[in-house]
Design an enzyme around this catalytic site. Structure first.
Site, mmCIF file in Angstrom:
data_model
loop_
_atom_site.group_PDB
_atom_site.id
_atom_site.type_symbol
_atom_site.label_atom_id
_atom_site.label_comp_id
_atom_site.label_asym_id
_atom_site.label_seq_id
_atom_site.Cartn_x
_atom_site.Cartn_y
_atom_site.Cartn_z
ATOM 1 N N ARG A 47 -17.710 4.583 -15.801
ATOM 2 C CA ARG A 47 -17.549 3.541 -14.771
ATOM 3 C C ARG A 47 -16.836 2.323 -15.365
ATOM 4 N NH1 ARG A 47 -21.449 0.199 -13.857
ATOM 5 N NH2 ARG A 47 -23.138 1.716 -13.942
ATOM 6 N N TYR A 99 -2.671 -2.640 8.242
ATOM 7 C CA TYR A 99 -3.297 -1.323 8.378
ATOM 8 C C TYR A 99 -4.682 -1.523 9.034
ATOM 9 C CZ TYR A 99 -6.127 2.621 6.985
ATOM 10 O OH TYR A 99 -7.000 3.662 7.001
ATOM 11 N N ASP A 171 0.154 -6.018 -0.232
ATOM 12 C CA ASP A 171 -0.060 -4.572 -0.103
ATOM 13 C C ASP A 171 1.319 -3.924 -0.146
ATOM 14 O OD1 ASP A 171 -0.360 -1.971 0.821
ATOM 15 O OD2 ASP A 171 -1.964 -2.467 2.234
ATOM 16 N N LYS A 196 -0.984 7.326 -0.976
ATOM 17 C CA LYS A 196 0.293 7.507 -0.291
ATOM 18 C C LYS A 196 1.406 7.864 -1.293
ATOM 19 C CE LYS A 196 -2.063 6.452 3.393
ATOM 20 N NZ LYS A 196 -3.232 5.724 3.001
HETATM 21 C C1 LIG Z 1 -0.720 0.026 4.164
HETATM 22 C C2 LIG Z 1 -2.064 0.584 3.821
HETATM 23 N N1 LIG Z 1 -2.909 -0.143 3.083
HETATM 24 C C3 LIG Z 1 -4.146 0.314 2.756
HETATM 25 C C4 LIG Z 1 -4.585 1.552 3.182
HETATM 26 C C5 LIG Z 1 -5.971 2.015 2.797
HETATM 27 O O1 LIG Z 1 -5.873 2.962 1.792
HETATM 28 P P1 LIG Z 1 -6.923 4.175 1.567
HETATM 29 O O2 LIG Z 1 -6.834 5.053 2.783
HETATM 30 O O3 LIG Z 1 -6.442 4.813 0.316
HETATM 31 O O4 LIG Z 1 -8.250 3.546 1.432
HETATM 32 C C6 LIG Z 1 -3.730 2.338 3.939
HETATM 33 C C7 LIG Z 1 -4.184 3.658 4.414
HETATM 34 O O5 LIG Z 1 -3.573 4.268 5.271
HETATM 35 C C8 LIG Z 1 -2.438 1.847 4.276
HETATM 36 O O6 LIG Z 1 -1.592 2.560 5.018
#
Ligand SMILES: Cc1ncc(COP(=O)(O)O)c(C=O)c1O
Length: 381
Positions: A47, A99, A171, A196
């Site tokens: 961890r 998101y 992000d 992704k």
């Molecule tokens: C732009 C964006 N940020 C954050 C996330 C969250 O990521 P996770 O699904 O890996 O928790 C996503 C998920 O689709 C996303 O598209």
């Protein structure tokens, strides 16, 4: 070191004992000690740190030009860890198109935390700056946004956050560090859903933070260690393997993205195409300035009819594109944000920002573009 070399070698070294070129999957929770408090090597408990995760974290720091990378069990776990820097009374300014899961985390999970969130148009720089006060601790931006492909000018926002001594996080999931480097443009923290493009093969859920300042990186590592949302060794291996071909994949995603966007723009049933590479995209100039080498593989569009049913029957007819949540993998995916990824945003809020019921989001993969266009053509029928 150039980016294309960094994705393969950045922060990497051969495994010390065997010389293995790829770091082995150190599938272990704990590490032996010779005497209490004296581990055999540098690791104690996974961890806190694990050599496979460490290799990934060093690669993440290298490709985003940060001082420290941290790998999490998901993108949302990474965002949650960052939010633990703040306390009741603090204010966070976020972009008004995010998101759905990030929006849910901010508005529902942190609803009773005493942290105040503002959702604003980040292109109104004056309006945004006016909101900053002595309680403002973080500015959070997604660019391009999911799913409306809005952009925010990272360098301009960074000038303002620096002036007011406020942390600035981006992000970078949609753009990837191949196309956009927020830390070089003045941001303090980069967040990724590594699920992704970084992973790139739709086989892992993972997240990342990359921090420009070593001290802040160490503080966030402590919070990650203390709360435990870390990425396991096998998943760390998979993301690291994905990163090694990031440059090649994103190049092809961009090539196919342009072709798909242009095809849709000229289709009689399509009303509007959201792709930052199109000259008529409202943020094309910002895209040209901060996305170097292409505009990505995400394309969103609406139907002339404005009908939800047209979007649904189009999605049901696709054969090469798979109807599924997520994005950024080698295979093309299609998604209905209002019913799928963004369903957690209340309907009135969705409508307010433009996530209409006829909106479809495509994650254009790395297949042959001709097959993708043929598929879209038959499904639009
Ligand atoms: C732009 C964006 N940020 C954050 C996330 C969250 O990521 P996770 O699904 O890996 O928790 C996503 C998920 O689709 C996303 O598209």
């Amino acid at each position: 070191m150039k980016f294309n070399t960094k994705v393969i070698h950045g922060g990497q070294h051969h495994e010390k004992v065997t010389g293995a070129v790829m770091p082995p999957v150190f599938q272990t929770s704990t590490f032996a000690q010779v005497s209490p408090g004296q581990p055999v090597g540098e690791y104690e408990y996974s961890r806190a740190a694990n050599p496979t995760r460490q290799a990934l974290e060093d690669a993440l720091a290298s490709i985003e030009n940060g001082a420290r990378g941290l790998a999490f069990a998901s993108g949302l776990a990474a965002t949650d860890c960052l939010l633990r820097l703040f306390k009741a009374g603090d204010e966070i300014i976020a972009m008004d198109d995010l998101y759905g899961g990030t929006y849910r985390l901010f508005t529902r999970l942190y609803k009773d935390s005493g942290i105040r969130f503002h959702f604003v148009d980040m292109n109104d720089l004056e309006g945004f700056e006016k909101l900053i006060n002595s309680n403002t601790k973080l500015v959070w931006v997604e660019t391009p946004t999911n799913p409306l492909m809005k952009l925010a000018d990272i360098a301009e926002i960074a000038k303002i956050t620096k002036k007011h001594n406020v942390l600035f996080a981006v992000d970078n999931t949609f753009a990837t560090p191949y196309l956009q480097k927020p830390l070089d443009l003045g941001a303090d923290i980069v967040m990724h859903s590594a699920t992704k493009y970084l992973g790139g093969h739709s086989d892992v859920i993972a997240g990342a933070l990359v921090i420009k300042d070593k001290e802040l990186g160490d503080e966030l590592h402590f919070k990650q260690f203390a709360t435990g949302g870390t990425l396991g060794p096998m998943d760390s291996f998979l993301v690291l393997r994905g990163i090694k071909t990031l440059h090649l994949r994103v190049q092809r995603h961009c090539e196919n993205g342009v072709k798909v966007a242009e095809f849709l723009m000229n289709h009689p049933k399509v009303e509007r195409v959201y792709y930052p590479g199109l000259e008529n995209h409202p943020f094309h100039e910002i895209a040209k300035k901060q996305m170097i080498g292409g505009f990505g593989g995400m394309v969103t569009f609406t139907f002339k009819s404005g009908a939800k049913q047209d979007a649904i029957s189009f999605l049901e007819k696709l054969k090469v594109f798979t109807l599924a949540e997520s994005l950024g993998g080698v295979e093309s995916l299609a998604n209905h944000p209002a019913l799928m990824t963004h369903a957690s945003i209340p309907e009135d809020k969705r409508k307010e920002v433009g996530i209409t019921d006829d909106l479809v989001r495509l994650s254009v993969g790395v297949e042959d573009a001709a097959d993708l266009i043929e598929d879209l053509k038959q499904a639009l029928g």
